[in-house]
Scaffold this motif. Structure first.
Motif, PDB file in Angstrom:
ATOM      1  N   LEU A   1      -0.792  -3.517  -9.615  1.00 18.34           N
ATOM      2  CA  LEU A   1      -1.800  -4.207  -8.822  1.00 18.34           C
ATOM      3  C   LEU A   1      -1.119  -4.779  -7.583  1.00 18.34           C
ATOM      4  O   LEU A   1       0.053  -5.172  -7.630  1.00 18.34           O
ATOM      5  N   TYR A   2      -1.852  -4.825  -6.464  1.00 14.68           N
ATOM      6  CA  TYR A   2      -1.258  -5.377  -5.244  1.00 14.68           C
ATOM      7  C   TYR A   2      -2.346  -5.958  -4.359  1.00 14.68           C
ATOM      8  O   TYR A   2      -3.538  -5.689  -4.534  1.00 14.68           O
ATOM      9  N   SER A   3      -1.913  -6.763  -3.403  1.00 16.16           N
ATOM     10  CA  SER A   3      -2.805  -7.336  -2.407  1.00 16.16           C
ATOM     11  C   SER A   3      -2.260  -6.998  -1.025  1.00 16.16           C
ATOM     12  O   SER A   3      -1.043  -7.054  -0.802  1.00 16.16           O
ATOM     13  N   GLN A   4      -3.143  -6.649  -0.096  1.00 13.92           N
ATOM     14  CA  GLN A   4      -2.721  -6.289   1.256  1.00 13.92           C
ATOM     15  C   GLN A   4      -2.092  -7.465   1.986  1.00 13.92           C
ATOM     16  O   GLN A   4      -1.327  -7.287   2.935  1.00 13.92           O
ATOM     17  N   THR A   5      -2.390  -8.681   1.553  1.00 13.48           N
ATOM     18  CA  THR A   5      -1.900  -9.868   2.267  1.00 13.48           C
ATOM     19  C   THR A   5      -0.587 -10.391   1.705  1.00 13.48           C
ATOM     20  O   THR A   5      -0.092 -11.424   2.154  1.00 13.48           O
ATOM     21  N   SER A   6      -0.015  -9.702   0.707  1.00 18.56           N
ATOM     22  CA  SER A   6       1.236 -10.171   0.105  1.00 18.56           C
ATOM     23  C   SER A   6       2.291  -9.079   0.197  1.00 18.56           C
ATOM     24  O   SER A   6       2.012  -7.954   0.603  1.00 18.56           O
TER      25      SER A   6
ATOM     26  N   LYS B   1       0.833  -1.207   0.000  1.00 20.03           N
ATOM     27  CA  LYS B   1       0.000   0.000   0.000  1.00 20.03           C
ATOM     28  C   LYS B   1       0.868   1.259   0.000  1.00 20.03           C
ATOM     29  O   LYS B   1       0.607   2.217  -0.742  1.00 20.03           O
TER      30      LYS B   1
END
Length: 464
Positions: A128-133, A114
């Motif tokens: 693109l991203y994921s908060q859990t990675s 983030k």
């Protein structure tokens, strides 16, 4: 025939070495791409979403260089597929888009996805991203990927706390004029400094505000923070990276961008809000060291005691004052040591005239007789050079005493102030030199003029 072949070889050789010139003014993008492809005899397939116009002038030695420069100001990219080139963008059909943009993965070591996404700014639309990675998926052309990768390498560093300082000072008319002179010399209303040169600037400006606002924000070395104030109305957005801190300062409807670095970690900016002029001091430090911190010049009350001795007349004067920068109780007791020995005193109230920079007025008793001492003064800075002027007079029961004045030029550096010029009665002014020293709560002064010789002394001043 040989001559024609030789001419053609010379043309091809020069085109290869020096390149071909291309010029497109308000040209249709698709037509421009086709013109370049025909020049190099290369087949190009354009996606349906490739539209727009271009204004470019460039030189290229091969087709790929020409196509890259042609697309530089657009949102399109290209890829070589077999014997032809494909041109398209992020909105092209999926088959074309997946050929042009091959996603890549960036693994983060120190910062969250983030934080990285936010600090990428306009480049974040390719991410693109994921908060859990702890990874970013970058879907962009090779040049944009390189830009994102380079930026991530600068911000994905081990996080340590960094302190951002700020001070908001409402300027007096005199302070405003002094800063305008400095602004004209530097040709900018935003100044950046190293630690030592910043202290010199603070001494030149002589800021001693009563209603200044001071504060600090602790942020990560790579991170962001916001400061919102209501009176006066200011908002600051702070973006910190490894070696830089960028501040967006919003006052009213005006926005000022301020950039600081490790080498110049202090800045000064002037802005306006609600019809008032403000000077904003700011800086950052990687830890809470005293040499980085701003001095709080806000002084509401003070106590001063000093003793001065004149070498020629033998006059010893003791000065005592207590109060605020606006109004204070003052008293002077003096003794002439040379015969006939006499003593005297003055006790009364001292207040500012309009502003402390424009002089003071003292009303009280001098040797049990009413007296009014009036001093109008002004000091103007021109870079590090200072001009000082002062008019003094006293009224008592015997009327006005002869008008006295001071006109000098000098400078101050850190804790030392030096002035020289003429002073005394208007009809009989004489040269003078004055040296003053201020360190913490200690004050010292040495004055020489041709009428009274040397006057020296010192004392203490404590404010809170």
């Amino acid at each position: 025939m040989k001559k024609i072949i030789l001419t053609l070889l010379i043309f091809l050789t020069s085109a290869t070495i020096f390149g071909l010139d291309f010029s497109f003014y308000n040209a249709d993008l698709r037509s421009a791409i086709n013109d370049v492809s025909r020049t190099y005899n290369v087949q190009v397939i354009l996606a349906d979403d490739v539209v727009g116009t271009v204004d470019v002038f460039f030189q290229a030695s091969n087709f790929e260089e020409a196509l890259q420069k042609l697309l530089l100001t657009t949102n399109y990219t290209f890829a070589k597929v077999g014997n032809f080139y494909l041109v398209g963008g992020m909105n092209s059909p999926d088959k074309i888009r997946t050929t042009l943009y091959k996603p890549s993965i960036i693994f983060l070591k120190n910062i969250s996805p983030k934080v990285a996404y936010d600090l990428l700014g306009t480049l974040s639309r390719y991410v693109l991203y994921s908060q859990t990675s702890n990874l970013l998926l970058v879907d962009a052309d090779e040049q944009t990927k390189d830009e994102i990768s380079d930026l991530i390498s600068k911000i994905d560093v081990s996080n340590e706390n960094r302190v951002f300082y700020y001070e908001i000072h409402e300027m007096t008319a005199d302070e405003y004029q002094r800063f305008r002179q400095i602004e004209q010399v530097n040709k900018s209303a935003i100044l950046t400094f190293s630690g030592s040169s910043f202290e010199i600037f603070r001494e030149v400006m002589k800021i001693k505000g009563t209603f200044d606002i001071f504060g600090n924000v602790t942020i990560e070395t790579v991170g962001e923070a916001k400061v919102n104030l209501t009176d006066p109305q200011f908002a600051m957005s702070i973006k910190s990276e490894k070696n830089t801190v960028n501040v967006s300062l919003l006052s009213g409807v005006n926005t000022v961008q301020i950039a600081m670095s490790d080498q110049k970690n202090h800045a000064v900016a002037m802005t306006q809000t609600n019809g008032k002029n403000f000077l904003i001091f700011m800086g950052f430090a990687d830890n809470m060291k005293d040499d980085f911190a701003f001095e709080n010049y806000e002084s509401k009350k003070y106590f001063e005691f000093a003793i001065y001795d004149n070498q020629l007349s033998g006059k010893v004067c003791g000065h005592l004052s207590y109060g605020s920068t606006e109004l204070a109780i003052v008293s002077d007791i003096y003794l002439y040591q040379t015969p006939p020995s006499t003593t005297g005193f003055f006790v009364g109230m001292e207040g500012n005239l309009i502003d402390q920079m424009y002089g003071k007025i003292m009303i009280g008793l001098q040797n049990m007789s009413p007296a009014v001492n009036l001093a109008i003064k002004d000091t103007t800075s021109m870079g590090f050079l200072k001009l000082k002027g002062e008019l003094c007079d006293t009224w008592n029961l015997n009327g006005l005493t002869p008008l006295q004045f001071v006109a000098g030029v000098g400078f101050d550096l850190w804790n030392i102030e030096v002035f020289g010029g003429i002073r005394g009665k208007v009809q009989s002014a004489e040269p003078y030199i004055e040296l003053s020293l201020s360190y913490e709560w200690i004050r010292a002064k040495l004055l020489w003029d041709s009428n009274d010789g040397y006057t020296f002394g010192g004392g203490i001043i404590v404010d809170w």
